[in-house]
Each structure stands twice: as structure tokens, then as C-alpha cells.
Design an enzyme around this catalytic site. Structure first.
Site, PDB file in Angstrom:
ATOM      1  N   GLY A  42       0.791  -1.232   0.000  1.00  0.00           N
ATOM      2  CA  GLY A  42       0.000   0.000   0.000  1.00  0.00           C
ATOM      3  C   GLY A  42       0.819   1.275   0.000  1.00  0.00           C
ATOM      4  O   GLY A  42       0.274   2.367  -0.170  1.00  0.00           O
ATOM      5  N   HIS A 134     -10.299  26.854   4.928  1.00  0.00           N
ATOM      6  CA  HIS A 134     -11.333  26.832   5.969  1.00  0.00           C
ATOM      7  C   HIS A 134     -11.209  28.057   6.874  1.00  0.00           C
ATOM      8  O   HIS A 134     -12.212  28.631   7.293  1.00  0.00           O
ATOM      9  CB  HIS A 134     -11.213  25.543   6.772  1.00  0.00           C
ATOM     10  CG  HIS A 134     -12.229  25.436   7.855  1.00  0.00           C
ATOM     11  ND1 HIS A 134     -13.576  25.451   7.613  1.00  0.00           N
ATOM     12  CD2 HIS A 134     -12.087  25.344   9.196  1.00  0.00           C
ATOM     13  CE1 HIS A 134     -14.221  25.359   8.756  1.00  0.00           C
ATOM     14  NE2 HIS A 134     -13.343  25.296   9.731  1.00  0.00           N
ATOM     15  N   LYS A 197     -24.844  28.617  15.038  1.00  0.00           N
ATOM     16  CA  LYS A 197     -25.051  27.164  15.114  1.00  0.00           C
ATOM     17  C   LYS A 197     -24.163  26.579  16.189  1.00  0.00           C
ATOM     18  O   LYS A 197     -23.132  27.139  16.527  1.00  0.00           O
ATOM     19  CB  LYS A 197     -24.781  26.567  13.731  1.00  0.00           C
ATOM     20  CG  LYS A 197     -23.566  25.718  13.576  1.00  0.00           C
ATOM     21  CD  LYS A 197     -23.279  25.246  12.182  1.00  0.00           C
ATOM     22  CE  LYS A 197     -21.834  24.782  12.158  1.00  0.00           C
ATOM     23  NZ  LYS A 197     -21.254  24.622  10.853  1.00  0.00           N
ATOM     24  N   ARG A 199     -22.468  22.753  17.320  1.00  0.00           N
ATOM     25  CA  ARG A 199     -22.263  21.387  16.827  1.00  0.00           C
ATOM     26  C   ARG A 199     -21.933  20.494  18.011  1.00  0.00           C
ATOM     27  O   ARG A 199     -20.865  20.638  18.619  1.00  0.00           O
ATOM     28  CB  ARG A 199     -21.113  21.399  15.824  1.00  0.00           C
ATOM     29  CG  ARG A 199     -21.020  20.200  14.930  1.00  0.00           C
ATOM     30  CD  ARG A 199     -19.753  20.264  14.117  1.00  0.00           C
ATOM     31  NE  ARG A 199     -19.902  20.911  12.840  1.00  0.00           N
ATOM     32  CZ  ARG A 199     -20.439  20.363  11.764  1.00  0.00           C
ATOM     33  NH1 ARG A 199     -20.960  19.152  11.827  1.00  0.00           N
ATOM     34  NH2 ARG A 199     -20.479  21.009  10.631  1.00  0.00           N
ATOM     35  N   ASP A 223     -20.881  28.866   2.148  1.00  0.00           N
ATOM     36  CA  ASP A 223     -19.968  28.214   3.086  1.00  0.00           C
ATOM     37  C   ASP A 223     -18.687  27.842   2.352  1.00  0.00           C
ATOM     38  O   ASP A 223     -18.646  27.893   1.117  1.00  0.00           O
ATOM     39  CB  ASP A 223     -20.642  26.955   3.670  1.00  0.00           C
ATOM     40  CG  ASP A 223     -20.207  26.670   5.103  1.00  0.00           C
ATOM     41  OD1 ASP A 223     -19.166  27.206   5.522  1.00  0.00           O
ATOM     42  OD2 ASP A 223     -20.912  25.909   5.790  1.00  0.00           O
ATOM     43  N   THR A 228     -20.935  16.680   5.547  1.00  0.00           N
ATOM     44  CA  THR A 228     -22.097  15.784   5.655  1.00  0.00           C
ATOM     45  C   THR A 228     -23.355  16.461   5.114  1.00  0.00           C
ATOM     46  O   THR A 228     -24.338  15.792   4.791  1.00  0.00           O
ATOM     47  CB  THR A 228     -22.365  15.406   7.122  1.00  0.00           C
ATOM     48  OG1 THR A 228     -22.676  16.610   7.851  1.00  0.00           O
ATOM     49  CG2 THR A 228     -21.173  14.728   7.761  1.00  0.00           C
ATOM     50  N   THR A 231     -24.994  20.956   8.232  1.00  0.00           N
ATOM     51  CA  THR A 231     -25.096  22.403   8.461  1.00  0.00           C
ATOM     52  C   THR A 231     -26.124  23.031   7.522  1.00  0.00           C
ATOM     53  O   THR A 231     -27.013  23.765   7.967  1.00  0.00           O
ATOM     54  CB  THR A 231     -23.711  23.060   8.232  1.00  0.00           C
ATOM     55  OG1 THR A 231     -22.808  22.533   9.200  1.00  0.00           O
ATOM     56  CG2 THR A 231     -23.779  24.575   8.362  1.00  0.00           C
TER      57      THR A 231
HETATM   58  C1  R5P Z   1     -17.774  24.855   9.565  1.00  0.00           C
HETATM   59  O1  R5P Z   1     -17.072  25.597  10.212  1.00  0.00           O
HETATM   60  C2  R5P Z   1     -17.653  24.759   8.073  1.00  0.00           C
HETATM   61  O2  R5P Z   1     -17.498  26.017   7.493  1.00  0.00           O
HETATM   62  C3  R5P Z   1     -18.834  24.050   7.474  1.00  0.00           C
HETATM   63  O3  R5P Z   1     -20.009  24.757   7.803  1.00  0.00           O
HETATM   64  C4  R5P Z   1     -18.965  22.656   7.992  1.00  0.00           C
HETATM   65  O4  R5P Z   1     -17.730  22.029   8.128  1.00  0.00           O
HETATM   66  C5  R5P Z   1     -19.864  21.847   7.091  1.00  0.00           C
HETATM   67  O5  R5P Z   1     -19.943  20.544   7.586  1.00  0.00           O
HETATM   68  P1  R5P Z   1     -21.242  19.674   7.440  1.00  0.00           P
HETATM   69  O6  R5P Z   1     -21.645  19.747   5.996  1.00  0.00           O
HETATM   70  O7  R5P Z   1     -20.803  18.295   7.851  1.00  0.00           O
HETATM   71  O8  R5P Z   1     -22.258  20.221   8.369  1.00  0.00           O
END
Ligand code: R5P
Length: 325
Positions: A42, A134, A197, A199, A223, A228, A231
Site C-alpha cells: 500500500g 477553511h 449554530k 455542533r 460556506d 455531511t 449544516t
Molecule cells: C464549519 O465551520 C464549516 O465552514 C462548514 O459549515 C462545515 O464544516 C460543514 O460541515 P457539514 O456539511 O458536515 O455540516
């Protein structure tokens, strides 16, 4: 090849070959030859097919899933060019993975964004180019040259050309995304709404507040990544509960698209999803509502400017203009 690209060679790993070929095509080049295989256990095995002595090398490789494989490919490619006496090695990382742990939010956590920056520099890269990190502060994790590009003008132009944006608001899904959303709001000349938000876990997103007026408005949630999709789904529901129209547009640079994103993208409140090709989208997730824009022209322009020592920030500034809808 013309004077703008004499001495340039473009290579890629296995993460984003179509994007890399498109970038090379924009520059009138073809991708450089390399063997990229695996040893039976691998381990990544690289063999460059031509001499690169003195060349200006650009390696295009997102560190998207499978993240560890793609990261190791990038590091080993850089090492191969370094040992083959390339003149200058630039890692073009359209999507810079491992960026979500860019600071300690509690005790006993790593800072993976810094670790990866160290690895890339230690492997022998002279410069890194990334798109919509990010967190912009990750630029400072590099003690080598770093250029931070943005796909916001590309996406904003698409939104302006495709949708009637009267009666529309730009929405940041969390306070951390307010600056990015403000860029969109500025370019589209639209009001900004910020959500708060929380998490509880990577899969569990709870919207606590909507700051700004959304009643009767169409929201564009913007964003850096859709992972996933938790958000965007939670935000879309909270916005509609707060009185927004049930036709939510989502725009994000990087389609990370990890499970169960397919379920969330199919949510009927989400009408359109606009992303870029910094990460290839699997066939099963190429839904009619998902529109992919290409960052290839942006990367090709950056390469031309880097190679000819011309300003990248002037180019970015010229595209960050405010235009009425
Ligand atoms: C958070 O700080 C990022 O900017 C995104 O909002 C987040 O990572 C999105 O993740 P997911 O689609 O899993 O909610």
C-alpha cells in the site's frame, strides 16, 4: 507553449486529474508524465518520466478523500521533484484538507492544519497555492510562499447570471463563516444574515439563532465546504421556520460530500447547490440540483502570474467588484 509558460511543467496526483488536465489545457500544456502506483503493502510509489532539472513545477493535488492517501501522494511527489533538482516546486492544493482542526478548541487536541503545513514545507515545496481555506489564518502556518485564492467571484458571477436575486439575502451558517458570506453579500450587493449554530458532534448540528430579517426572502447559504450537509440542512430548516421562502440556494467552494450528504442534498427545501471542481463529485451525487463550476481558469491564471512574477492580489482584487443584481 508560449513565453508565459516556457519552463513550466504541470503534474498531478490521483485526487483531481480532470481539474489538473483542464488547468494544463488552459495553459496550452499537457500533464507531465509520472508513474504513481502502490507497493504491494500500500505504500505510494512515484517515478518521474522526464528530467525536471531546473523546471518550474506545479503539482495539482487536493487533499480530499481518501485524505491520507492523497496527502502522502502529494508529499512523495514533492520529494521526488526536490530530489530530481526541479528549479521551483509549487503545491497547488485546490482543497486543503485537515483544515478543520486549525486551532485548539479544548484541551488535548492537535492542530492538524499546522502539522500538514509543516509536512509540505519539509518535503521540499517552495510555495503553496490553495483556494478558500477553511480559515484564512492558515496562510500564516506556512513559512514558505503561500497564495490564497478564492472562488467567491466565480460563484457570485454564476449566481448573478442564473437567478433573479431581488428579494434575496446571503446567509452565513455560523459566525465563523460571516467574513466569507460578507464577501458574497458585498459582490452581490445583498443583505447579510448570520446564523448561530452549535455542533454537538460532527454529525449533530443545532441552529440557535438567526440574526437578520429573512421573512419572505429567498436565502443563499454560503460556506467554504459542504461535508455531511448537516449544516446546510439545519440552516435551511431554521430559515424557513423563521419565515424565509422554501427554496434555499446553497453555494460552497468545496464539495467534500461525506455520508449522509446524499440524504441532506435531497431535502426539498434545498433547491440548488453550487460548488466547484476543487474535489471531484462522485457520479451518485451529481444530482440535477447540483451545479459544478470550474476553478481551472483561476488556477491557470495563478500559475501564469507566479511563473512570470506578476501580482496575484491585483488579479483577485480586480475580480472582487461590487455589482448590482
Ligand atoms: C464549519 O465551520 C464549516 O465552514 C462548514 O459549515 C462545515 O464544516 C460543514 O460541515 P457539514 O456539511 O458536515 O455540516
Amino acid at each position: 507553449m508560449d513565453n508565459r509558460t516556457a519552463g513550466v511543467a504541470i503534474y498531478c496526483g490521483s485526487a483531481t486529474p480532470a481539474l489538473a488536465a483542464a488547468v494544463a489545457g488552459h495553459l496550452g500544456l499537457t500533464l507531465g508524465g509520472r508513474e504513481l502506483t502502490r507497493f504491494p503493502d500500500g505504500e505510494v510509489r512515484v517515478q518521474l518520466e522526464q528530467s525536471v532539472r531546473g523546471r518550474d513545477i506545479y503539482i495539482i493535488q487536493s487533499t480530499c478523500a481518501p485524505v491520507n492517501e492523497h496527502l502522502m501522494e502529494l508529499l512523495i511527489l514533492i520529494d521526488a521533484f526536490h530530489r530530481a533538482s526541479a528549479g521551483r516546486i509549487t503545491a497547488i492544493i485546490p482543497y486543503y484538507g485537515y483544515a478543520r482542526q486549525e486551532k485548539k478548541t479544548t484541551g488535548r487536541e492537535p492542530i492538524t492544519a499546522k502539522l500538514v503545513a509543516n509536512l509540505i514545507a519539509e518535503a521540499g515545496a517552495h510555495r503553496v497555492v490553495a483556494v478558500d481555506l477553511h480559515s484564512a489564518a492558515i496562510q500564516g502556518f506556512f513559512d514558505i510562499g503561500m497564495d490564497h485564492l478564492t472562488a467567491v467571484p466565480l460563484i457570485a458571477e454564476y449566481l448573478r447570471a442564473t437567478f433573479d436575486l431581488t428579494n434575496t439575502v446571503v446567509v452565513a451558517p455560523d459566525t465563523g463563516g460571516a467574513k466569507l458570506a460578507d464577501s458574497y453579500a458585498f459582490m452581490l450587493n445583498l443583505p447579510l444574515v448570520v446564523m448561530h449554530k452549535r455542533r454537538a458532534s460532527p454529525h449533530d448540528v443545532e441552529v440557535r439563532a438567526v440574526v437578520g430579517s429573512v421573512i419572505g426572502k429567498r436565502p443563499i447559504i454560503v460556506d467554504d465546504i459542504i461535508a455531511t450537509g448537516g449544516t446546510i440542512r439545519a440552516c435551511a430548516h431554521a430559515l424557513v421556520e423563521a419565515g424565509a421562502l422554501p427554496e434555499v440556494i446553497v453555494a460552497a467552494t468545496h464539495p467534500v460530500f461525506s455520508p449522509p450528504v446524499a440524504d441532506y442534498l435531497n431535502d426539498p427545501l434545498i433547491s440548488s447547490v453550487i460548488v466547484t471542481d476543487t474535489i471531484p463529485i462522485p457520479a451518485a451525487l451529481r444530482l440535477p440540483k447540483v451545479q459544478e463550476l470550474s476553478v481551472a481558469p483561476l488556477l491557470a491564471e495563478a500559475i501564469t502570474r507566479l511563473h512570470t512574477d506578476r501580482s496575484i492580489s491585483e488579479y483577485l482584487r480586480a475580480h472582487r467588484e461590487r455589482r448590482p443584481v
